[in-house]
Design a protein around this motif. Structure first.
Motif, PDB file in Angstrom:
ATOM      1  N   TYR A  69       0.854  -1.183   0.000  1.00 37.80           N
ATOM      2  CA  TYR A  69       0.000   0.000   0.000  1.00 37.80           C
ATOM      3  C   TYR A  69       0.892   1.236   0.000  1.00 37.80           C
ATOM      4  N   ASN A  70       0.592   2.192  -0.853  1.00 37.92           N
ATOM      5  CA  ASN A  70       1.376   3.416  -1.070  1.00 37.92           C
ATOM      6  C   ASN A  70       2.712   3.153  -1.759  1.00 37.92           C
ATOM      7  N   ASN A  71       2.995   1.910  -2.107  1.00 41.49           N
ATOM      8  CA  ASN A  71       4.227   1.588  -2.813  1.00 41.49           C
ATOM      9  C   ASN A  71       3.957   1.024  -4.207  1.00 41.49           C
ATOM     10  N   LEU A  72       2.844   0.333  -4.389  1.00 38.59           N
ATOM     11  CA  LEU A  72       2.502  -0.242  -5.686  1.00 38.59           C
ATOM     12  C   LEU A  72       1.723   0.794  -6.498  1.00 38.59           C
ATOM     13  N   VAL A  73       2.325   1.253  -7.586  1.00 36.65           N
ATOM     14  CA  VAL A  73       1.694   2.223  -8.476  1.00 36.65           C
ATOM     15  C   VAL A  73       1.764   1.661  -9.890  1.00 36.65           C
ATOM     16  N   LEU A  74       0.609   1.560 -10.522  1.00 30.18           N
ATOM     17  CA  LEU A  74       0.541   1.077 -11.897  1.00 30.18           C
ATOM     18  C   LEU A  74       0.236   2.249 -12.811  1.00 30.18           C
ATOM     19  N   LYS A  75       0.504   2.068 -14.103  1.00 27.41           N
ATOM     20  CA  LYS A  75       0.189   3.115 -15.066  1.00 27.41           C
ATOM     21  C   LYS A  75      -0.529   2.484 -16.249  1.00 27.41           C
ATOM     22  N   GLY A  76      -1.258   3.294 -16.963  1.00 26.28           N
ATOM     23  CA  GLY A  76      -1.952   2.820 -18.144  1.00 26.28           C
ATOM     24  C   GLY A  76      -3.337   3.427 -18.229  1.00 26.28           C
ATOM     25  N   ASP A  77      -3.820   3.578 -19.453  1.00 31.66           N
ATOM     26  CA  ASP A  77      -5.160   4.136 -19.613  1.00 31.66           C
ATOM     27  C   ASP A  77      -6.039   3.294 -20.532  1.00 31.66           C
ATOM     28  N   GLU A  78      -5.621   2.079 -20.825  1.00 35.33           N
ATOM     29  CA  GLU A  78      -6.439   1.179 -21.618  1.00 35.33           C
ATOM     30  C   GLU A  78      -7.262   0.308 -20.669  1.00 35.33           C
ATOM     31  N   ASP A  79      -8.394  -0.196 -21.155  1.00 39.67           N
ATOM     32  CA  ASP A  79      -9.247  -1.057 -20.346  1.00 39.67           C
ATOM     33  C   ASP A  79      -9.152  -2.478 -20.878  1.00 39.67           C
ATOM     34  N   TYR A  80      -8.444  -3.347 -20.133  1.00 40.58           N
ATOM     35  CA  TYR A  80      -8.270  -4.735 -20.541  1.00 40.58           C
ATOM     36  C   TYR A  80      -9.092  -5.689 -19.693  1.00 40.58           C
ATOM     37  N   GLY A  81     -10.068  -5.196 -18.974  1.00 45.67           N
ATOM     38  CA  GLY A  81     -10.878  -6.080 -18.142  1.00 45.67           C
ATOM     39  C   GLY A  81     -10.913  -5.607 -16.711  1.00 45.67           C
ATOM     40  N   ASP A  82     -11.373  -6.490 -15.834  1.00 45.50           N
ATOM     41  CA  ASP A  82     -11.623  -6.113 -14.450  1.00 45.50           C
ATOM     42  C   ASP A  82     -10.600  -6.618 -13.445  1.00 45.50           C
ATOM     43  N   TYR A  83      -9.597  -7.387 -13.891  1.00 37.47           N
ATOM     44  CA  TYR A  83      -8.701  -8.008 -12.932  1.00 37.47           C
ATOM     45  C   TYR A  83      -7.232  -7.746 -13.235  1.00 37.47           C
ATOM     46  N   VAL A  84      -6.461  -7.635 -12.153  1.00 40.01           N
ATOM     47  CA  VAL A  84      -5.015  -7.466 -12.200  1.00 40.01           C
ATOM     48  C   VAL A  84      -4.419  -8.640 -11.425  1.00 40.01           C
ATOM     49  N   VAL A  85      -3.397  -9.270 -11.994  1.00 39.08           N
ATOM     50  CA  VAL A  85      -2.760 -10.424 -11.355  1.00 39.08           C
ATOM     51  C   VAL A  85      -1.346 -10.030 -10.932  1.00 39.08           C
ATOM     52  N   LEU A  86      -1.045 -10.224  -9.654  1.00 32.42           N
ATOM     53  CA  LEU A  86       0.294  -9.975  -9.128  1.00 32.42           C
ATOM     54  C   LEU A  86       0.912 -11.328  -8.790  1.00 32.42           C
ATOM     55  N   ASP A  87       2.089 -11.598  -9.349  1.00 31.93           N
ATOM     56  CA  ASP A  87       2.746 -12.891  -9.213  1.00 31.93           C
ATOM     57  C   ASP A  87       4.164 -12.692  -8.680  1.00 31.93           C
ATOM     58  N   LEU A  88       4.442 -13.211  -7.470  1.00 29.70           N
ATOM     59  CA  LEU A  88       5.780 -13.112  -6.879  1.00 29.70           C
ATOM     60  C   LEU A  88       6.726 -14.065  -7.589  1.00 29.70           C
ATOM     61  N   CYS A 111      -0.271 -16.306   2.704  1.00 33.63           N
ATOM     62  CA  CYS A 111       0.969 -16.855   2.160  1.00 33.63           C
ATOM     63  C   CYS A 111       0.791 -17.403   0.743  1.00 33.63           C
ATOM     64  N   VAL A 112       0.328 -16.550  -0.148  1.00 32.50           N
ATOM     65  CA  VAL A 112       0.168 -16.928  -1.556  1.00 32.50           C
ATOM     66  C   VAL A 112       1.285 -16.282  -2.364  1.00 32.50           C
ATOM     67  N   ARG A 113       1.568 -16.857  -3.520  1.00 34.60           N
ATOM     68  CA  ARG A 113       2.582 -16.297  -4.413  1.00 34.60           C
ATOM     69  C   ARG A 113       1.941 -15.590  -5.597  1.00 34.60           C
ATOM     70  N   LYS A 114       0.654 -15.832  -5.801  1.00 36.04           N
ATOM     71  CA  LYS A 114      -0.048 -15.210  -6.917  1.00 36.04           C
ATOM     72  C   LYS A 114      -1.428 -14.800  -6.428  1.00 36.04           C
ATOM     73  N   VAL A 115      -1.808 -13.573  -6.737  1.00 35.84           N
ATOM     74  CA  VAL A 115      -3.113 -13.082  -6.308  1.00 35.84           C
ATOM     75  C   VAL A 115      -3.765 -12.325  -7.456  1.00 35.84           C
ATOM     76  N   THR A 116      -5.067 -12.528  -7.598  1.00 33.36           N
ATOM     77  CA  THR A 116      -5.860 -11.805  -8.591  1.00 33.36           C
ATOM     78  C   THR A 116      -6.729 -10.815  -7.837  1.00 33.36           C
ATOM     79  N   ILE A 117      -6.562  -9.537  -8.180  1.00 29.01           N
ATOM     80  CA  ILE A 117      -7.343  -8.498  -7.505  1.00 29.01           C
ATOM     81  C   ILE A 117      -8.111  -7.687  -8.532  1.00 29.01           C
TER      82      ILE A 117
END
Length: 175
Positions: A69-88, A111-117
């Motif tokens: 929180y306050n460290n993860l910043v994404l950029k982009g202005d296209e709409d590719y759907g409703d979900y973002v996947v973060l994979d360690l 304790c997951v390595r991959k999360v869909t938000i």
């Protein structure tokens, strides 16, 4: 050679009309013609130093962890759907997903390595940057080991067909 009054007046009117035409073109048409979408990607962290802390939410505690929180910043202005996947990608690290429900903090994943938000967990103000909402916390930590000072933690973020990498160096605070 001296210009007549009528000729000089016509030249001044022509000059002023040309200037107004250029200004209108610049204001109205130039943004349309020069539109360049902002490509999707991770704006931050991209190798920055993030300080590990002991984090507490209600009865949940983490030692030597980093909250994105306050460290993860994404950029982009296209709409590719409703979900973002973060994979360690870094071995030994995992993440917990903690969400404020309005009355208490709830651990959504442990304790997951991959999360869909949902992309709606990001504040997307006018512009092209996405900030993780204040009620959503991604806590990264090493469950079975003590992190090394300045240990590099790598991850990828995928939104629709687009992926980008992110990374940070986990550091202990100075005494």
């Amino acid at each position: 050679m001296k210009l007549s009054y009528e000729t000089s007046f016509r030249l001044k009117v022509l000059l002023i009309a040309s200037l107004f035409g250029l200004v209108i073109f610049y204001i109205v048409y130039y943004p349309i013609i020069s539109y360049n979408p902002v490509p999707y990607g991770v704006a931050s962290p991209k190798g920055q130093l993030l300080i590990m802390k002991n984090i507490t939410f209600g009865s949940m505690e983490w030692e030597n962890a980093v909250d994105l929180y306050n460290n993860l910043v994404l950029k982009g202005d296209e709409d590719y759907g409703d979900y973002v996947v973060l994979d360690l990608k870094t071995p030994g690290w995992c993440m917990d997903v903690v969400v404020w429900s309005g009355t208490a903090y709830i651990k959504k994943a442990e304790c997951v390595r991959k999360v869909t938000i949902s992309k709606y967990t990001f504040r997307i103000p006018p512009g092209s940057y996405w900030y993780l909402d204040g009620s959503y916390h991604l806590i990264l930590y090493k469950p079975d080991d003590v992190p090394r000072n300045y240990e590099m933690v790598n991850f990828t973020v995928t939104y629709g067909p687009e992926s980008d990498w992110g990374a940070f160096k986990a550091a202990y605070p100075k005494d």
